[in-house]
Motif scaffolding. Structure first.
Motif, mmCIF file in Angstrom:
data_model
loop_
_atom_site.group_PDB
_atom_site.id
_atom_site.type_symbol
_atom_site.label_atom_id
_atom_site.label_comp_id
_atom_site.label_asym_id
_atom_site.label_seq_id
_atom_site.Cartn_x
_atom_site.Cartn_y
_atom_site.Cartn_z
ATOM 1 N N VAL A 4 -3.241 -0.512 7.086
ATOM 2 C CA VAL A 4 -2.060 0.267 6.728
ATOM 3 C C VAL A 4 -2.183 1.607 7.435
ATOM 4 C CG1 VAL A 4 -0.847 1.419 4.845
ATOM 5 C CG2 VAL A 4 -1.818 -0.858 4.492
ATOM 6 N N CYS A 5 -1.113 2.021 8.116
ATOM 7 C CA CYS A 5 -1.159 3.268 8.871
ATOM 8 C C CYS A 5 -0.270 4.333 8.236
ATOM 9 C CB CYS A 5 -0.689 3.037 10.304
ATOM 10 S SG CYS A 5 -1.815 2.055 11.283
ATOM 11 N N SER A 34 -0.056 2.813 -4.126
ATOM 12 C CA SER A 34 1.114 2.382 -3.354
ATOM 13 C C SER A 34 2.299 3.327 -3.520
ATOM 14 C CB SER A 34 1.504 0.948 -3.717
ATOM 15 O OG SER A 34 1.958 0.852 -5.045
ATOM 16 N N ILE A 35 2.552 3.798 -4.753
ATOM 17 C CA ILE A 35 3.708 4.684 -4.913
ATOM 18 C C ILE A 35 3.458 6.040 -4.258
ATOM 19 C CG2 ILE A 35 4.564 3.486 -6.963
ATOM 20 C CD1 ILE A 35 3.588 5.867 -8.664
ATOM 21 N N ALA A 112 3.250 0.288 1.825
ATOM 22 C CA ALA A 112 3.158 0.473 0.372
ATOM 23 C C ALA A 112 2.994 -0.870 -0.338
ATOM 24 C CB ALA A 112 4.396 1.205 -0.144
ATOM 25 N N ILE A 113 3.705 -1.880 0.121
ATOM 26 C CA ILE A 113 3.590 -3.220 -0.470
ATOM 27 C C ILE A 113 2.184 -3.771 -0.249
ATOM 28 C CG2 ILE A 113 4.392 -5.612 -0.294
ATOM 29 C CD1 ILE A 113 7.218 -4.390 0.318
ATOM 30 N N GLY A 119 -4.913 -2.665 -2.224
ATOM 31 C CA GLY A 119 -5.548 -1.364 -2.372
ATOM 32 C C GLY A 119 -5.551 -0.567 -1.088
ATOM 33 N N ASN A 120 -6.114 0.627 -1.157
ATOM 34 C CA ASN A 120 -6.048 1.564 -0.032
ATOM 35 C C ASN A 120 -7.325 1.637 0.810
ATOM 36 O OD1 ASN A 120 -7.786 3.016 -1.644
ATOM 37 N ND2 ASN A 120 -6.470 4.808 -1.855
ATOM 38 N N GLN A 121 -8.194 0.664 0.694
ATOM 39 C CA GLN A 121 -9.459 0.742 1.427
ATOM 40 C C GLN A 121 -9.323 0.535 2.935
ATOM 41 O OE1 GLN A 121 -8.608 -1.193 -1.056
ATOM 42 N NE2 GLN A 121 -9.623 -3.123 -1.092
#
Length: 126
Positions: A4-5, A34-35, A112-113, A119-121
């Protein structure tokens, strides 16, 4: 899965700034990750979102957010998605997303999805 960028360094900075204000438990929740990613990627959405989201407590007054009149269709679609990513309380179709978002905003939404799912890892600055 692709990384995710963030849209740019400013998006990354805004995201990190608000994420750090969350308590440790909420910081690990994919819904919050995500939000925050979505809200911090669009300044108009972030301005609206910041009136209804309180990171220190994790409170999100999403019903009030949805009741706020918004003329910008991009912001309207993205705020509905914010609520859906947070708790599934709205119904937003894929066609609404496709029809209302440009390439950059679509990239933001898809990121975001992905964060909501995994998750954000696996994130990086564009």
């Amino acid at each position: 899965m692709n990384a995710v960028c963030f849209l740019d360094e400013r998006h990354h900075t805004r995201y990190q700034m608000i994420l750090k204000r969350l308590n440790a438990r909420n910081r690990k929740k994919y819904s919050f990750q995500s939000i925050l990613f979505l809200a911090t990627g669009n300044l108009a959405l972030m301005q609206l979102f910041s009136d209804y989201f309180f990171p220190e407590t994790g409170e999100f007054f999403y019903q009030e957010l949805l009741a706020e009149p918004v003329e910008d269709l991009t912001v309207d679609v993205e705020r509905q998605l914010l609520v859906q990513l947070y708790n599934g309380r709205t119904t937003l179709t894929i066609m609404e997303i496709i029809d209302q978002l440009d390439e950059t905003e679509l990239e933001l939404v898809l990121g975001a999805i992905q964060i909501r799912s995994f998750g954000n890892q696996n994130m990086q600055v564009h």
